[in-house]
Design an enzyme around this catalytic site. Structure first.
Site, mmCIF file in Angstrom:
data_model
loop_
_atom_site.group_PDB
_atom_site.id
_atom_site.type_symbol
_atom_site.label_atom_id
_atom_site.label_comp_id
_atom_site.label_asym_id
_atom_site.label_seq_id
_atom_site.Cartn_x
_atom_site.Cartn_y
_atom_site.Cartn_z
ATOM 1 N N ALA A 13 -1.518 -18.114 58.579
ATOM 2 C CA ALA A 13 -1.152 -18.818 57.287
ATOM 3 C C ALA A 13 0.030 -18.654 56.806
ATOM 4 O O ALA A 13 0.531 -19.184 55.752
ATOM 5 C CB ALA A 13 -2.151 -18.365 56.407
ATOM 6 N N GLN A 15 4.664 -18.686 56.957
ATOM 7 C CA GLN A 15 5.411 -19.797 57.104
ATOM 8 C C GLN A 15 6.089 -20.023 58.414
ATOM 9 O O GLN A 15 6.484 -20.920 58.724
ATOM 10 C CB GLN A 15 6.680 -19.619 55.871
ATOM 11 C CG GLN A 15 7.244 -18.368 55.687
ATOM 12 C CD GLN A 15 8.620 -18.592 55.083
ATOM 13 O OE1 GLN A 15 9.063 -19.758 54.983
ATOM 14 N NE2 GLN A 15 9.585 -17.591 55.062
ATOM 15 N N ILE A 16 6.144 -18.879 59.304
ATOM 16 C CA ILE A 16 6.737 -19.178 60.627
ATOM 17 C C ILE A 16 5.722 -19.909 61.246
ATOM 18 O O ILE A 16 5.987 -21.035 62.128
ATOM 19 C CB ILE A 16 6.830 -17.875 61.103
ATOM 20 C CG1 ILE A 16 8.016 -16.985 60.650
ATOM 21 C CG2 ILE A 16 7.248 -17.956 62.936
ATOM 22 C CD1 ILE A 16 8.412 -15.717 61.287
ATOM 23 N N ASN A 105 2.130 -0.759 60.663
ATOM 24 C CA ASN A 105 2.211 -1.650 61.792
ATOM 25 C C ASN A 105 1.699 -1.247 63.138
ATOM 26 O O ASN A 105 1.062 -1.866 63.849
ATOM 27 C CB ASN A 105 3.729 -2.265 62.052
ATOM 28 C CG ASN A 105 4.043 -3.388 61.097
ATOM 29 O OD1 ASN A 105 3.123 -4.479 61.288
ATOM 30 N ND2 ASN A 105 5.062 -3.271 59.999
ATOM 31 N N GLN A 112 -4.631 -4.957 67.653
ATOM 32 C CA GLN A 112 -4.601 -6.032 68.425
ATOM 33 C C GLN A 112 -4.481 -5.801 69.949
ATOM 34 O O GLN A 112 -4.973 -6.598 70.821
ATOM 35 C CB GLN A 112 -3.400 -6.925 67.751
ATOM 36 C CG GLN A 112 -3.749 -7.371 66.345
ATOM 37 C CD GLN A 112 -2.664 -8.299 65.993
ATOM 38 O OE1 GLN A 112 -1.843 -8.559 66.311
ATOM 39 N NE2 GLN A 112 -3.282 -9.046 64.729
ATOM 40 N N ASP A 159 17.950 -14.233 67.693
ATOM 41 C CA ASP A 159 19.266 -13.617 67.756
ATOM 42 C C ASP A 159 20.134 -14.327 68.755
ATOM 43 O O ASP A 159 21.363 -14.538 68.452
ATOM 44 C CB ASP A 159 19.153 -12.151 67.948
ATOM 45 C CG ASP A 159 18.031 -11.390 67.267
ATOM 46 O OD1 ASP A 159 18.271 -11.593 65.711
ATOM 47 O OD2 ASP A 159 17.151 -10.886 67.877
ATOM 48 N N ARG A 162 21.243 -17.635 67.592
ATOM 49 C CA ARG A 162 22.357 -17.265 66.590
ATOM 50 C C ARG A 162 23.582 -17.181 67.235
ATOM 51 O O ARG A 162 24.569 -17.649 66.902
ATOM 52 C CB ARG A 162 22.012 -16.209 65.552
ATOM 53 C CG ARG A 162 20.571 -16.584 64.756
ATOM 54 C CD ARG A 162 20.244 -15.113 64.083
ATOM 55 N NE ARG A 162 19.235 -15.529 63.007
ATOM 56 C CZ ARG A 162 18.364 -14.663 62.514
ATOM 57 N NH1 ARG A 162 18.105 -13.491 63.272
ATOM 58 N NH2 ARG A 162 17.638 -15.099 61.551
ATOM 59 N N HIS A 187 15.464 -5.681 68.013
ATOM 60 C CA HIS A 187 15.745 -6.914 67.064
ATOM 61 C C HIS A 187 15.869 -6.334 65.632
ATOM 62 O O HIS A 187 14.861 -6.214 64.902
ATOM 63 C CB HIS A 187 14.446 -7.775 67.293
ATOM 64 C CG HIS A 187 14.475 -8.637 65.980
ATOM 65 N ND1 HIS A 187 15.338 -9.707 66.088
ATOM 66 C CD2 HIS A 187 13.642 -8.954 64.925
ATOM 67 C CE1 HIS A 187 15.142 -10.646 65.020
ATOM 68 N NE2 HIS A 187 14.002 -10.138 64.381
#
Length: 333
Positions: A13, A15-16, A105, A112, A159, A162, A187
């Site tokens: 749900a 935004q990514i 996390n 998961q 990255d 970028r 990261h």
């Protein structure tokens, strides 16, 4: 037509995912002749939003998309999955200590990982995007002992993209004229964007990046800090984190796993560091230059590393070791 593959996206749900799902469903990642079943997973409060995303995917009328399933249950989401893209994670809230973020996390990626272990195909390819991505990926892998460690990777392609783009803009060329930049390590803002092995095509001639840019001070200074801090710069400007560019990087990463890297080129991915030739501690997910063939990655060995690079590679490894030790401590509680 091939058999459909099952692809799960978590944080569906968010935004990514909103930018990502369309790219996957229209065939940008797994090919224009690979039908798929998309499984969307998010937390229960986000279920109504996911239903809206399902409606929109249906309304795109995409020929490859055979079915869209939304769920808030991991056992349902991970059943017989071919590809898992783990975007959802606990974001850092104001005033939150880094170790609190890690603790939250660890709980998510432990559950998961064990659900992947129980329900997914053993050949599943797992990409972790949710931050801290390297350590979350390590925890998920450790929680899924029956799935090969090599099947887990974390996203440093954003990255990498970028870094390529910064060099391309500096040289006045398109981004596909730049190849073999490297992101080493975590990261995070300790990552090391390295262009010592990169090549730039300028007017049909391939040059080393340092020769093409002709500004060593920029390459060793502002270039590195711009790439390291880019996520924060986007948040400051948009008041939201990178989504369109993150989704594009996820598509690039998975596409390269599926179809392989081009001859003579390598890309950056956070992968299991076991057996690496660069003196990086083994039990980490660390970003290396990799080449991919037959859905299998291999770290590019034997690149000469100078003292400048060595120090930066070791600094980001030290941060990862500290993150890992804190996380493993939570994992064992």
């Amino acid at each position: 037509m091939a058999e459909p593959i099952r692809v799960v996206v978590t944080g569906a749900a968010g935004q990514i995912a909103y930018s990502l799902l369309y790219g996957i469903a229209k065939g940008d990642v797994f090919g224009k002749d690979q039908p798929l079943i998309l499984v969307l997973l998010d937390i229960p409060p986000m279920y109504p939003v996911m239903e809206g995303v399902v409606m929109e995917l249906q309304d795109c009328a995409l020929p490859l998309l055979r079915e869209v399933i939304a769920t808030d249950k991991v056992e349902e989401a991970f059943k017989d999955i071919d590809v898992a893209i783990l975007v959802g994670s606990m974001p850092r809230k104001e005033g939150m200590e880094r170790k609190d973020l890690l603790k939250a996390n660890v709980a998510i990626f432990k559950s998961q990982g064990s659900a992947l272990d129980k329900f997914a195909k053993k050949t599943v390819k797992v990409l972790v995007v949710g931050n801290p991505a390297n350590t979350n990926c390590l925890i998920a892998s450790k929680s899924a002992p029956s799935i090969p460690k090599e099947n887990f990777s974390c996203l440093t392609r954003l990255d990498h993209n970028r870094a390529s783009s910064q060099v391309a803009m500096r040289c006045g060329v398109s981004s596909n004229s730049v190849k073999n930049v490297i992101i080493w390590g975590n990261h995070s803002s300790t990552q090391y964007p390295d262009v010592h092995h990169a090549k730039v095509n300028v007017g049909g001639a391939e040059k080393a990046a340092y020769d093409a840019v002709k500004n060593d001070a920029w390459l060793r200074g502002d270039f590195i800090s711009t790439v390291q801090q880019r996520g924060a710069a986007v948040i400051k400007a948009r008041k939201l984190s990178s989504a369109m560019s993150a989704a594009k990087a996820i598509c690039d990463h998975m596409h390269d796993i599926w179809f392989g890297t081009k001859e003579g080129e390598f890309i950056s991915m956070g992968v299991y560091a076991g057996g690496n030739s660069y003196g990086i501690p083994e039990d980490l997910i660390y970003s290396f230059p990799v080449q991919i063939k037959n859905k299998t990655w291999k770290v590019v060995d034997g690149l000469p590393i100078n003292d400048f690079s060595r120090a930066k590679m070791d600094a980001t490894a030290a941060e990862l070791v500290e993150e890992r030790d804190t996380a493993l401590n939570f994992l064992s509680q």
